[in-house]
Design a protein around this motif. Structure first.
Motif, PDB file in Angstrom:
ATOM      1  N   ARG A   1       0.788  -1.123  -0.094  1.00  0.00           N
ATOM      2  CA  ARG A   1      -0.102   0.026   0.005  1.00  0.00           C
ATOM      3  C   ARG A   1       0.933   1.364  -0.111  1.00  0.00           C
ATOM      4  NH1 ARG A   1      -5.220  -1.466  -0.775  1.00  0.00           N
ATOM      5  NH2 ARG A   1      -5.690  -3.465   0.258  1.00  0.00           N
TER       6      ARG A   1
ATOM      7  N   LEU B   1       0.522   5.603   0.301  1.00  0.00           N
ATOM      8  CA  LEU B   1      -0.051   6.833   0.591  1.00  0.00           C
ATOM      9  C   LEU B   1       0.175   7.816  -0.221  1.00  0.00           C
ATOM     10  CD1 LEU B   1      -0.794   6.627   4.363  1.00  0.00           C
ATOM     11  CD2 LEU B   1      -2.255   5.926   2.652  1.00  0.00           C
TER      12      LEU B   1
ATOM     13  N   ASN C   1       0.274  11.915  -0.906  1.00  0.00           N
ATOM     14  CA  ASN C   1      -0.246  13.133  -0.463  1.00  0.00           C
ATOM     15  C   ASN C   1       0.061  14.381  -1.287  1.00  0.00           C
ATOM     16  OD1 ASN C   1      -1.709  14.736   1.550  1.00  0.00           O
ATOM     17  ND2 ASN C   1      -0.004  14.764   2.915  1.00  0.00           N
TER      18      ASN C   1
ATOM     19  N   ASN D   1      -6.855  14.081   1.701  1.00  0.00           N
ATOM     20  CA  ASN D   1      -5.486  13.622   1.661  1.00  0.00           C
ATOM     21  C   ASN D   1      -5.214  12.707   2.873  1.00  0.00           C
ATOM     22  OD1 ASN D   1      -4.267  14.436  -0.688  1.00  0.00           O
ATOM     23  ND2 ASN D   1      -4.700  16.551   0.063  1.00  0.00           N
ATOM     24  N   PRO D   2      -4.326  11.681   2.664  1.00  0.00           N
ATOM     25  CA  PRO D   2      -3.736  11.095   1.657  1.00  0.00           C
ATOM     26  C   PRO D   2      -4.644  10.214   0.959  1.00  0.00           C
ATOM     27  CG  PRO D   2      -2.667  10.031   3.535  1.00  0.00           C
ATOM     28  CD  PRO D   2      -3.806  11.201   3.912  1.00  0.00           C
ATOM     29  N   ARG D   3      -4.381   9.938  -0.288  1.00  0.00           N
ATOM     30  CA  ARG D   3      -5.111   8.628  -1.046  1.00  0.00           C
ATOM     31  C   ARG D   3      -4.244   7.576  -0.947  1.00  0.00           C
ATOM     32  NH1 ARG D   3     -10.145  10.263  -1.773  1.00  0.00           N
ATOM     33  NH2 ARG D   3     -10.140   8.449  -3.023  1.00  0.00           N
ATOM     34  N   ARG D   4      -4.918   6.317  -0.799  1.00  0.00           N
ATOM     35  CA  ARG D   4      -4.444   5.013  -0.621  1.00  0.00           C
ATOM     36  C   ARG D   4      -4.434   4.218  -1.742  1.00  0.00           C
ATOM     37  NH1 ARG D   4      -5.842   3.483   4.139  1.00  0.00           N
ATOM     38  NH2 ARG D   4      -3.877   3.684   5.152  1.00  0.00           N
TER      39      ARG D   4
ATOM     40  N   ARG E   1      -2.568   0.514  -4.165  1.00  0.00           N
ATOM     41  CA  ARG E   1      -2.169  -0.720  -3.786  1.00  0.00           C
ATOM     42  C   ARG E   1      -1.082  -0.982  -5.189  1.00  0.00           C
ATOM     43  NH1 ARG E   1      -2.630  -5.616  -5.776  1.00  0.00           N
ATOM     44  NH2 ARG E   1      -4.515  -5.282  -6.815  1.00  0.00           N
TER      45      ARG E   1
ATOM     46  N   GLU F   1       4.069   7.665   0.996  1.00  0.00           N
ATOM     47  CA  GLU F   1       4.318   7.068   2.282  1.00  0.00           C
ATOM     48  C   GLU F   1       4.157   5.528   2.110  1.00  0.00           C
ATOM     49  OE1 GLU F   1       2.777   6.482   6.929  1.00  0.00           O
ATOM     50  OE2 GLU F   1       2.277   8.253   5.596  1.00  0.00           O
ATOM     51  N   TYR F   2       5.042   4.421   1.836  1.00  0.00           N
ATOM     52  CA  TYR F   2       5.067   3.195   1.933  1.00  0.00           C
ATOM     53  C   TYR F   2       4.733   2.618   3.063  1.00  0.00           C
ATOM     54  CZ  TYR F   2       7.102   4.251  -2.708  1.00  0.00           C
ATOM     55  OH  TYR F   2       7.574   4.472  -4.040  1.00  0.00           O
ATOM     56  N   GLU F   3       3.543   1.656   2.919  1.00  0.00           N
ATOM     57  CA  GLU F   3       3.010   1.042   4.283  1.00  0.00           C
ATOM     58  C   GLU F   3       3.694  -0.371   4.372  1.00  0.00           C
ATOM     59  OE1 GLU F   3      -1.067   3.270   5.356  1.00  0.00           O
ATOM     60  OE2 GLU F   3      -1.227   1.838   4.140  1.00  0.00           O
TER      61      GLU F   3
END
Length: 198
Positions: free
Chosen positions: A116, A118, A120, A155-158, A160, A196-198
């Motif tokens: 996932r 994010l 922003n 914000n932010p948009r997630r 995959r 942002e990498y989850e």
């Protein structure tokens, strides 16, 4: 990652000036090509060109292109330039768009398959200011290129990462509001993108 966006706004009087200049450049290039092909074998010419590559390390991203709304001719009434996530322009109201230089901002990232991310954007409305002046236009309805394109309202948009090798690209575009009788010139601004990498 900071990206810039710019447009060239022209008035009706100077509408044909850039096309004359561009035509001269094209003719010059064609003439140069004809001379290069018509010269004897012992006379050689060398032409330099640029080469570039985008190096993306894991869990990072890079900017490939800035957002560019291209050449716009304002009219006596307000107009709107809408750019979709692929860079295609639709002009409505009192504005004419000259096709040629427009492009959506494009970014490349590298993560892992199914990870996932994010994305922003630092605002929903941006102001472009004329270089050397104080006149402005607004860029809003910011979209992130995906299928279907996502309008940035929160914000932010997630997202995959669906590519098995982990590479992905996304674009940023939106709507430019052009005022009636907008002062000619180049209009610029900046926007910030954070991943942002989850």
């Amino acid at each position: 990652m900071i990206s810039t966006f710019r447009i060239l706004c022209q008035n009706w009087c100077s509408r044909f000036a850039p096309f004359v200049a561009n035509r001269a450049k094209v003719l010059g290039a064609l003439t140069g090509a004809l001379i290069a092909f018509g010269t004897p074998a012992q006379a050689q010419e060398t032409e330099a060109t640029d080469a570039r590559a985008f190096l993306v390390t894991p869990l990072s991203f890079v900017k490939q292109t800035d957002l560019d709304f291209g050449v716009i001719i304002p009219g006596d009434t307000n107009g709107v330039i809408l750019m979709d996530s692929t860079g295609v322009i639709t002009a409505t109201g009192g504005v004419i768009h000259q096709t040629g230089t427009e492009q959506a901002a494009r970014f490349w990232g590298y993560g892992q398959f199914n990870q996932r991310v994010l994305i922003n954007i630092d605002a929903n409305v941006y102001t472009l200011t004329r270089v050397g002046g104080t006149e402005t236009m607004l860029w809003d309805r910011v979209t992130i290129g995906s299928r279907p394109p996502i309008l940035i309202t929160t914000n932010p948009r997630r997202f995959r990462i669906a590519n098995p090798d982990g590479f992905f690209a996304f674009t940023i575009a939106g709507r430019l509001q052009v005022n009636a009788n907008q002062t000619p010139g180049v209009y610029e601004g900046e926007f910030n993108v954070t991943l942002e990498y989850e």
